[in-house]
Design a protein around this motif. Structure first.
Motif, PDB file in Angstrom:
ATOM      1  N   ARG A  17     -25.457  45.899  25.338  1.00  0.00           N
ATOM      2  CA  ARG A  17     -26.575  46.605  25.958  1.00  0.00           C
ATOM      3  C   ARG A  17     -26.722  46.118  27.388  1.00  0.00           C
ATOM      4  NH1 ARG A  17     -31.966  46.012  22.824  1.00  0.00           N
ATOM      5  NH2 ARG A  17     -30.725  47.177  21.314  1.00  0.00           N
ATOM      6  N   ASN A  18     -26.470  47.001  28.350  1.00  0.00           N
ATOM      7  CA  ASN A  18     -26.478  46.624  29.761  1.00  0.00           C
ATOM      8  C   ASN A  18     -27.825  46.826  30.426  1.00  0.00           C
ATOM      9  OD1 ASN A  18     -23.722  45.993  29.649  1.00  0.00           O
ATOM     10  ND2 ASN A  18     -23.171  48.150  29.951  1.00  0.00           N
ATOM     11  N   SER A  19     -28.675  47.688  29.895  1.00  0.00           N
ATOM     12  CA  SER A  19     -29.973  47.975  30.519  1.00  0.00           C
ATOM     13  C   SER A  19     -31.052  47.988  29.456  1.00  0.00           C
ATOM     14  CB  SER A  19     -29.922  49.339  31.233  1.00  0.00           C
ATOM     15  OG  SER A  19     -29.627  50.368  30.299  1.00  0.00           O
ATOM     16  N   PRO A  20     -32.307  47.667  29.856  1.00  0.00           N
ATOM     17  CA  PRO A  20     -33.406  47.675  28.886  1.00  0.00           C
ATOM     18  C   PRO A  20     -33.600  49.061  28.290  1.00  0.00           C
ATOM     19  CG  PRO A  20     -34.044  46.567  30.931  1.00  0.00           C
ATOM     20  CD  PRO A  20     -32.737  47.246  31.192  1.00  0.00           C
ATOM     21  N   HIS A  21     -33.956  49.113  27.005  1.00  0.00           N
ATOM     22  CA  HIS A  21     -34.218  50.383  26.363  1.00  0.00           C
ATOM     23  C   HIS A  21     -35.631  50.350  25.777  1.00  0.00           C
ATOM     24  CE1 HIS A  21     -33.725  48.095  22.804  1.00  0.00           C
ATOM     25  NE2 HIS A  21     -33.716  49.131  21.983  1.00  0.00           N
ATOM     26  N   SER A  22     -36.144  51.502  25.481  1.00  0.00           N
ATOM     27  CA  SER A  22     -37.501  51.602  24.945  1.00  0.00           C
ATOM     28  C   SER A  22     -37.563  50.995  23.551  1.00  0.00           C
ATOM     29  CB  SER A  22     -37.930  53.078  24.903  1.00  0.00           C
ATOM     30  OG  SER A  22     -39.184  53.210  24.281  1.00  0.00           O
ATOM     31  N   SER A  23     -38.503  50.069  23.348  1.00  0.00           N
ATOM     32  CA  SER A  23     -38.696  49.448  22.035  1.00  0.00           C
ATOM     33  C   SER A  23     -39.595  50.340  21.200  1.00  0.00           C
ATOM     34  CB  SER A  23     -39.317  48.057  22.187  1.00  0.00           C
ATOM     35  OG  SER A  23     -38.466  47.206  22.929  1.00  0.00           O
ATOM     36  N   GLN A  24     -39.106  50.772  20.047  1.00  0.00           N
ATOM     37  CA  GLN A  24     -39.833  51.750  19.240  1.00  0.00           C
ATOM     38  C   GLN A  24     -39.939  51.311  17.787  1.00  0.00           C
ATOM     39  OE1 GLN A  24     -37.593  55.367  19.684  1.00  0.00           O
ATOM     40  NE2 GLN A  24     -38.551  55.921  21.623  1.00  0.00           N
ATOM     41  N   ILE A  25     -41.078  51.669  17.187  1.00  0.00           N
ATOM     42  CA  ILE A  25     -41.269  51.571  15.742  1.00  0.00           C
ATOM     43  C   ILE A  25     -41.620  52.980  15.255  1.00  0.00           C
ATOM     44  CG2 ILE A  25     -42.650  50.601  13.857  1.00  0.00           C
ATOM     45  CD1 ILE A  25     -43.105  48.143  15.530  1.00  0.00           C
ATOM     46  N   ILE A  26     -40.800  53.515  14.380  1.00  0.00           N
ATOM     47  CA  ILE A  26     -41.018  54.872  13.858  1.00  0.00           C
ATOM     48  C   ILE A  26     -41.548  54.753  12.427  1.00  0.00           C
ATOM     49  CG2 ILE A  26     -39.953  57.096  13.335  1.00  0.00           C
ATOM     50  CD1 ILE A  26     -37.784  56.426  15.386  1.00  0.00           C
ATOM     51  N   ILE A  27     -42.758  55.266  12.203  1.00  0.00           N
ATOM     52  CA  ILE A  27     -43.377  55.242  10.880  1.00  0.00           C
ATOM     53  C   ILE A  27     -43.434  56.675  10.367  1.00  0.00           C
ATOM     54  CG2 ILE A  27     -45.401  54.576   9.527  1.00  0.00           C
ATOM     55  CD1 ILE A  27     -46.103  52.607  11.723  1.00  0.00           C
ATOM     56  N   SER A  28     -42.748  56.932   9.261  1.00  0.00           N
ATOM     57  CA  SER A  28     -42.710  58.285   8.712  1.00  0.00           C
ATOM     58  C   SER A  28     -43.085  58.252   7.239  1.00  0.00           C
ATOM     59  CB  SER A  28     -41.317  58.907   8.897  1.00  0.00           C
ATOM     60  OG  SER A  28     -40.328  58.122   8.241  1.00  0.00           O
ATOM     61  N   THR A  29     -43.683  59.341   6.789  1.00  0.00           N
ATOM     62  CA  THR A  29     -44.032  59.490   5.370  1.00  0.00           C
ATOM     63  C   THR A  29     -43.594  60.874   4.910  1.00  0.00           C
ATOM     64  OG1 THR A  29     -46.241  60.365   5.874  1.00  0.00           O
ATOM     65  CG2 THR A  29     -46.038  57.985   5.611  1.00  0.00           C
ATOM     66  N   GLN A  30     -43.218  60.975   3.653  1.00  0.00           N
ATOM     67  CA  GLN A  30     -42.828  62.270   3.119  1.00  0.00           C
ATOM     68  C   GLN A  30     -42.988  62.288   1.600  1.00  0.00           C
ATOM     69  OE1 GLN A  30     -38.160  61.244   3.760  1.00  0.00           O
ATOM     70  NE2 GLN A  30     -38.580  63.311   3.121  1.00  0.00           N
ATOM     71  N   LEU A  31     -43.122  63.495   1.076  1.00  0.00           N
ATOM     72  CA  LEU A  31     -43.260  63.719  -0.357  1.00  0.00           C
ATOM     73  C   LEU A  31     -41.876  63.942  -0.957  1.00  0.00           C
ATOM     74  CD1 LEU A  31     -45.459  64.118  -2.567  1.00  0.00           C
ATOM     75  CD2 LEU A  31     -45.346  66.567  -2.074  1.00  0.00           C
ATOM     76  N   ILE A  32     -41.622  63.321  -2.121  1.00  0.00           N
ATOM     77  CA  ILE A  32     -40.324  63.441  -2.790  1.00  0.00           C
ATOM     78  C   ILE A  32     -40.546  64.088  -4.158  1.00  0.00           C
ATOM     79  CG2 ILE A  32     -38.267  62.229  -3.559  1.00  0.00           C
ATOM     80  CD1 ILE A  32     -39.057  59.924  -1.755  1.00  0.00           C
ATOM     81  N   ASP A  33     -40.077  65.301  -4.331  1.00  0.00           N
ATOM     82  CA  ASP A  33     -40.076  65.983  -5.632  1.00  0.00           C
ATOM     83  C   ASP A  33     -41.462  66.070  -6.271  1.00  0.00           C
ATOM     84  OD1 ASP A  33     -37.339  66.197  -5.374  1.00  0.00           O
ATOM     85  OD2 ASP A  33     -36.950  64.332  -6.441  1.00  0.00           O
TER      86      ASP A  33
END
Length: 462
Positions: A348-364
Motif C-alpha cells: 500500500r503506497n498511499s493512505p486509503h479510507s478506513s471503513q467499517i461496513i455494517i450490514s443486516t439481511q433476512l435469510i429465508d
C-alpha cells in the motif's frame, strides 16, 4: 514485564517460579524456588538453566521454544542437580509473558513442582476416580436413575469447562451494566429538567424582549445612561444571537438525551430474558457509545461507518448479551483499522479510507445475518483458526485479554443457537458475520454445540 516487576510480584507467591529467556538465561527466581532447589537465590542469578539441570540441552531449549510460541501453559520435565550432588525431578509449567522483539528476546515464566509430590497428587486423584467408577458401577442396577445421573454429570462437566470464562464475563458485564445504567439515570434527570425548561425560558425571553420594544416605542427618547448601557451590551447583537443560543442549547440537550438513551439500551439490565427487539437499535446504541473511538485521528481521516441495513422484523434474543457481541466485534474492527493505519501493508503506497461496513439481511424468513466488515490489515492463516479460543490474543501484553471473541462465540452459538463466521484475507480486511434465528427455541439437552466457522477469504454475503 521487567525482571524487577516480576520479582516484586513473585515474592508473595508460594509457587517456585523462574523468569528466563528463551535461551535459558535465568533472570529472576523467587524464594520458594531457591528453597525447592536447596540453594541461595543469588547463587542462581545470571546462570543458565542448562548449567543446573541434567536434562539434555536440546530437550530444554526445545521446551523453552515451545513455551515462547504460545501464551497457554506448556508442560515439561526438568531434572535439577542440587548442591549436594543429589538430583531432583520437577514438573514444569511454562508460558511466554513477553514475546520476542527487536530489543529483547522472549521471556518465559516457569512454575516448578516436585514430581514426587505431583505423583502423590496423581495417585490421590486416581483413587478418587476409582471410587467414582465404583459408585457408577453400583448405580447401574437402577437403569432409569443411571440415565438421569449420566445426563446430569455430562451437563455438569460441560458447564465446569466454561465456569471460569462465564464468571469473568458475568462479573465484568454486571459491573459495567450497573455503572452504565446508574450514570444514564443520573445524567438523564438534570438534562431532562434543562430540556423541559428551555421551552419556558424561550417564552420568557421573548416576552421580555417584547416589553423592551414596547418601552422603546413608548419612550423613544431615552436617557444618556440607558443609551450608554445599550452600547456596552450591544443590545442589537444580543437580541439577534439569543435565538442561536437557545437553538444551540436545545441541540446539546437533545444530543445528551440521545446518548443517555443509547446507554440505557446498551446496558438493558431489565431485559436479561429473551424478548423481541429491534436489532438496528442495539447496533446504533453501540455506535454511539464507541463514537469517541470512531473519531480516532488517522492518516486517512476519521473512520467511516457505512450502514447497509435490511428490512428486519423484531428478533427474539437476549438484548444485553447481543449488544455485548456488537461492542466486541466493532471494537476489534476499530483496533484493526488503527493498527493498519500505523503499520500499513507493504503493497500500500498511499493512505486509503478506513471503513467499517455494517450490514443486516433476512435469510429465508427464518434467520438473520449481521455482518461487520473492516478494510484493515486482516488476519493471517496461522492466527485465524485460533481467534475464538479463550485468552488467545495477538495484542501486546496489557492491551487485551483475548476474551472478547471467545465470549461473543459463546453468546451466539450457545445462547442464541447461531453461528459466528470469520472471513479474512491478509492486507485486505476481515468480516465477522453473526447468524441467529428470528425465533429462539430452548436448546436440546446433550446435543452438540454449534461451531464457529473460520474461512480464509472474504466472500460476498449478499
Amino acid at each position: 514485564m521487567t525482571p524487577e516487576q516480576f520479582l516484586e510480584v513473585a515474592r508473595v507467591l508460594p509457587e517456585p517460579l523462574i523468569l528466563a529467556t528463551v535461551k535459558g538465561d535465568i533472570l529472576v527466581v523467587n524464594r520458594p524456588l531457591s528453597k525447592l532447589l536447596n540453594c541461595r537465590t543469588k547463587d542462581l542469578q545470571n546462570k543458565n538453566l542448562l548449567e543446573i539441570v541434567e536434562t539434555p540441552p536440546d530437550s530444554v531449549l526445545e521446551y523453552l521454544k515451545t513455551c515462547a510460541r504460545t501464551r497457554q501453559l506448556s508442560f515439561g520435565s526438568l531434572n535439577f542437580i542440587l548442591p549436594n550432588d543429589e538430583h531432583l525431578s520437577c514438573r514444569a509449567e511454562g508460558a511466554v509473558i513477553q514475546p520476542a522483539s527487536h530489543e529483547s528476546p522472549a521471556l518465559i515464566l516457569l512454575r516448578l513442582q516436585n514430581s514426587a509430590a505431583a505423583n502423590l497428587d496423581f495417585a490421590v486423584l486416581n483413587q478418587k476416580i476409582d471410587q467414582l467408577s465404583q459408585e457408577i458401577h453400583n448405580r447401574k442396577q437402577v437403569e432409569a436413575a443411571l440415565v438421569l445421573k449420566n445426563q446430569e454429570l455430562e451437563e455438569a462437566f460441560r458447564q465446569l469447562k466454561n465456569t471460569q470464562l462465564q464468571l469473568i464475563q458475568t462479573e465484568k458485564m454486571s459491573s459495567l451494566g450497573q455503572l452504565v445504567a446508574g450514570l444514564a439515570h443520573e445524567i438523564n434527570n438534570p438534562v431532562t429538567f434543562i430540556d423541559g425548561n428551555l421551552v419556558h425560558a424561550e417564552e420568557y425571553i421573548e416576552t421580555l424582549l417584547q416589553l423592551v420594544q414596547m418601552y422603546q416605542t413608548a419612550y423613544p427618547e431615552s436617557s444618556p445612561t440607558i443609551e450608554q448601557f445599550k452600547e456596552e451590551i450591544d443590545l442589537d447583537f444580543l437580541v439577534e444571537d439569543l435565538d442561536n443560543l437557545l437553538d444551540s442549547m436545545r441541540t446539546g440537550t437533545q444530543r445528551i438525551l440521545k446518548i443517555v438513551k443509547s446507554l440505557r439500551n446498551f446496558s438493558r439490565l431489565d431485559e436479561s430474558e429473551c424478548k423481541a427487539v429491534d436489532i438496528h437499535e442495539g447496533i446504533e446504541s453501540t455506535l454511539v457509545i464507541l463514537r469517541n473511538r470512531l473519531e480516532t485521528p488517522l492518516k486517512s481521516g476519521k473512520i467511516e461507518v457505512i450502514r447497509d441495513y435490511g428490512n428486519l422484523p423484531l428478533i427474539e434474543c437476549y438484548p444485553g448479551k447481543l449488544n455485548q457481541v456488537f461492542m466486541n466485534l466493532i471494537s476489534n474492527a476499530i483496533d484493526a483499522l488503527v493498527e493498519s493505519d500505523q503499520k500499513p501493508p507493504p503493497d500500500r503506497n498511499s493512505p486509503h479510507s478506513s471503513q467499517i461496513i455494517i450490514s443486516t439481511q433476512l435469510i429465508d424468513h427464518k434467520s438473520i445475518r449481521i455482518s461487520i466488515k473492516d478494510n484493515g490489515s486482516g488476519i493471517c492463516d496461522q492466527v485465524c483458526p485460533h481467534i475464538f479460543n479463550p485468552f488467545f490474543t495477538t495484542k501486546p501484553v496489557g492491551k487485551g485479554t483475548g476474551l472478547g471473541l471467545s465470549i461473543s462465540y459463546q453468546i451466539i452459538t450457545q445462547l442464541h443457537q447461531g453461528q459466528l463466521i470469520c472471513r479474512s484475507t491478509p492486507h485486505q480486511g476481515t468480516e465477522l458475520g453473526v447468524e441467529i434465528p428470528i425465533h429462539q427455541t430452548p436448546p436440546k439437552s446433550g446435543g452438540s454445540n454449534p461451531k464457529a466457522v473460520v474461512e480464509g477469504d472474504i466472500l460476498d454475503t449478499a
